[in-house]
Design an enzyme around this catalytic site. Structure first.
Site, PDB file in Angstrom:
ATOM      1  N   ARG A  53      41.593  -1.181 -49.149  1.00 38.82           N
ATOM      2  CA  ARG A  53      42.878  -1.544 -48.619  1.00 38.82           C
ATOM      3  C   ARG A  53      43.709  -2.002 -49.840  1.00 38.82           C
ATOM      4  NH1 ARG A  53      43.068  -6.954 -44.352  1.00 38.82           N
ATOM      5  NH2 ARG A  53      41.862  -7.753 -45.969  1.00 38.82           N
ATOM      6  N   TYR A  82      58.339  -8.455 -10.887  1.00 36.43           N
ATOM      7  CA  TYR A  82      58.861  -7.158 -11.350  1.00 36.43           C
ATOM      8  C   TYR A  82      57.845  -6.037 -11.190  1.00 36.43           C
ATOM      9  CZ  TYR A  82      62.013  -9.710 -14.548  1.00 36.43           C
ATOM     10  OH  TYR A  82      63.207 -10.511 -15.007  1.00 36.43           O
ATOM     11  N   MET A 105      58.745 -12.771 -19.178  1.00 39.79           N
ATOM     12  CA  MET A 105      58.942 -13.261 -20.659  1.00 39.79           C
ATOM     13  C   MET A 105      58.794 -14.529 -20.662  1.00 39.79           C
ATOM     14  SD  MET A 105      62.212 -12.941 -23.102  1.00 39.79           S
ATOM     15  CE  MET A 105      62.596 -11.330 -23.027  1.00 39.79           C
ATOM     16  N   LYS A 139      46.627 -18.231 -42.569  1.00 38.75           N
ATOM     17  CA  LYS A 139      47.842 -17.182 -42.430  1.00 38.75           C
ATOM     18  C   LYS A 139      48.299 -17.092 -41.034  1.00 38.75           C
ATOM     19  CE  LYS A 139      44.327 -13.795 -42.087  1.00 38.75           C
ATOM     20  NZ  LYS A 139      43.351 -12.913 -42.830  1.00 38.75           N
TER      21      LYS A 139
HETATM   22  C1  LIG Z   1      42.120 -13.303 -42.611  1.00 44.15           C
HETATM   23  C2  LIG Z   1      41.393 -13.072 -43.689  1.00 44.15           C
HETATM   24  C3  LIG Z   1      40.064 -13.853 -43.836  1.00 44.15           C
HETATM   25  C4  LIG Z   1      39.424 -14.589 -42.622  1.00 44.15           C
HETATM   26  O1  LIG Z   1      38.893 -13.758 -41.835  1.00 44.15           O
HETATM   27  P1  LIG Z   1      37.774 -14.325 -40.303  1.00 44.15           P
HETATM   28  O2  LIG Z   1      37.373 -13.094 -39.968  1.00 44.15           O
HETATM   29  O3  LIG Z   1      38.987 -14.969 -39.778  1.00 44.15           O
HETATM   30  O4  LIG Z   1      37.022 -15.424 -41.018  1.00 44.15           O
HETATM   31  C5  LIG Z   1      39.160 -13.483 -44.826  1.00 44.15           C
HETATM   32  N1  LIG Z   1      39.740 -13.016 -46.182  1.00 44.15           N
HETATM   33  C6  LIG Z   1      41.046 -11.979 -45.977  1.00 44.15           C
HETATM   34  C7  LIG Z   1      41.099 -11.325 -47.089  1.00 44.15           C
HETATM   35  C8  LIG Z   1      41.534 -12.151 -44.763  1.00 44.15           C
HETATM   36  O5  LIG Z   1      42.779 -11.539 -44.754  1.00 44.15           O
END
Ligand SMILES: *Cc1c(COP(=O)(O)O)cnc(C)c1O
Length: 372
Positions: A132, A265, A313, A38
């Protein structure tokens, strides 16, 4: 176009494959990796990471959105792709068309998926204490209701550990509670005649701290990217994880600053001596946190130099007073190695009071990803 012209990310294929095999060495032999790719594979580049891992035999991946999954399909992925987060009902068509598996976040959502009209593949989330997503593990009737809905191909059940990275007694006890609750759900499903589904619970720290567990998949993220210390539980054993990502930019211009002059800045830095400054072609729009102003470092010609003044930036300044041979066009490393010196994502995260996940996943879209 020259990908290393301004600011870029290098992905080390060898390191990624090395980390995969290190992690396989602690995974239960019946547990397959389901890498978390992701957020553009934590900034590494999802398409690049997926294809390297798929060539190494990985068959399943998880992402956060249907858009991320579609992008991988369009790039040619034939792996199992699980969307861990919410997909809007107007995008259920995309789940179906692209053969993407969707997480079921609760019974209400399962009903929406069921009402879609064509069979969708799903993994059912179970809430074992993080609160969650997922139906509560105690509400077996509601979990069973999801399994009994028409139009859903329930391929898996999963939960998530929320304190698996902590090893004090109360946190360990909570993780044990989550593990046993998840197992109770699996048993309950078996007792009710549901057997044909896969299971997954662990992310990186669930694997490192509970390597004895045996579920079908482990959702490996940060450890696979080598941005974790790789401590294996309390064994004292440490995996040899190699950082996969480097973040680099170019020296733009060198200038001499007189004692007493302000820099950048807000003129937040005042030279306390005559100094030499290099401007570098990277800024907060590339995902370097602006909180690194006057705090962060870079490596130029294997020397560590400090960020001076506020990040802009697209550019920033560093103090190169001690670096004799620096010149425009030289590489500046913000994450990664320069000969014997290294700045790790872990170091940057600690400086910022966050975790390497945030540092890496924030790296900007305009950086080219180059596999080396
Ligand atoms: C992002 C995520 C992972 C991976 O987690 P890490 O700590 O990076 O290994 C696993 N399970 C879910 C549900 C996640 O959202």
């Amino acid at each position: 176009m020259y990908p290393k012209g301004r600011a870029w990310i290098e992905i080390n294929r060898k390191a990624l494959l090395h980390d995969l095999s290190e992690l396989r060495s602690v995974l239960h032999e019946q547990t397959e990796p389901m890498p978390a790719i992701k957020a553009n594979a934590y900034g590494h580049g999802a398409i690049e990471v997926e294809s390297i891992l798929r060539e190494a035999g990985v068959r399943a991946f998880c992402v956060a959105s249907v858009d991320e999954a579609v992008e991988l399909r369009r790039a040619g992925s034939d792996a199992e792709l699980l969307v861990l987060g919410y997909t809007h009902p107007l995008q259920f068509d995309e789940l179906f068309e692209y053969d993407i598996t969707q997480a079921v976040v609760d019974l209400e959502y399962a009903r929406e998926l069921s009402a879609y009209g064509r069979e969708l593949k799903v993994h059912v989330a179970v809430d074992t204490g993080m609160h969650r997503i997922g139906e509560r593990w105690e509400d077996m009737d509601r979990i069973l209701s999801i399994f009994r809905l028409p139009g859903l191909l329930v391929k898996g059940v999963f939960s998530h550990l929320c304190v698996a990275d902590e090893l004090c007694e109360d946190k360990k006890r909570f993780t044990e509670y989550q593990i046993s609750s998840f197992k109770k759900v699996i048993d309950g499903l078996h007792e009710n005649g549901f057997r044909d589904f896969c299971t997954h619970l662990q992310a990186s720290h669930g694997v490192l701290n509970h390597s004895e567990l045996c579920f079908d998949f482990a959702r490996l993220g940060i450890a696979l990217y080598g941005a974790d210390r790789g401590m294996v539980g309390e064994s004292g054993k440490r995996l040899d994880l190699w950082p996969v990502l480097s973040l680099k930019a170019r020296v733009v211009s060198i200038r001499d600053i007189h004692k007493g002059e302000g820099i950048g800045y807000g003129l937040t830095y005042t030279a306390d001596r005559d100094m030499r400054l290099a401007t570098v072609s990277i800024g907060y729009a590339d995902g370097l946190d602006r909180a690194l102003s006057n705090r962060g470092s870079a490596l130029i010609n294997s020397r560590r130099v400090k960020i001076i003044g506020r990040l802009c930036m697209d550019q920033l300044m560093v103090d190169v007073s001690g670096v004799a041979d620096v010149k425009p066009g030289d590489e500046a490393v913000f994450i990664g190695r320069s000969k014997d010196e290294e700045i790790s994502a872990i170091e940057v995260a600690e400086l910022l009071g966050t975790i390497p996940h945030e540092v890496l996943s924030g790296l900007g879209a305009r950086l080219q990803r180059i596999v080396v």
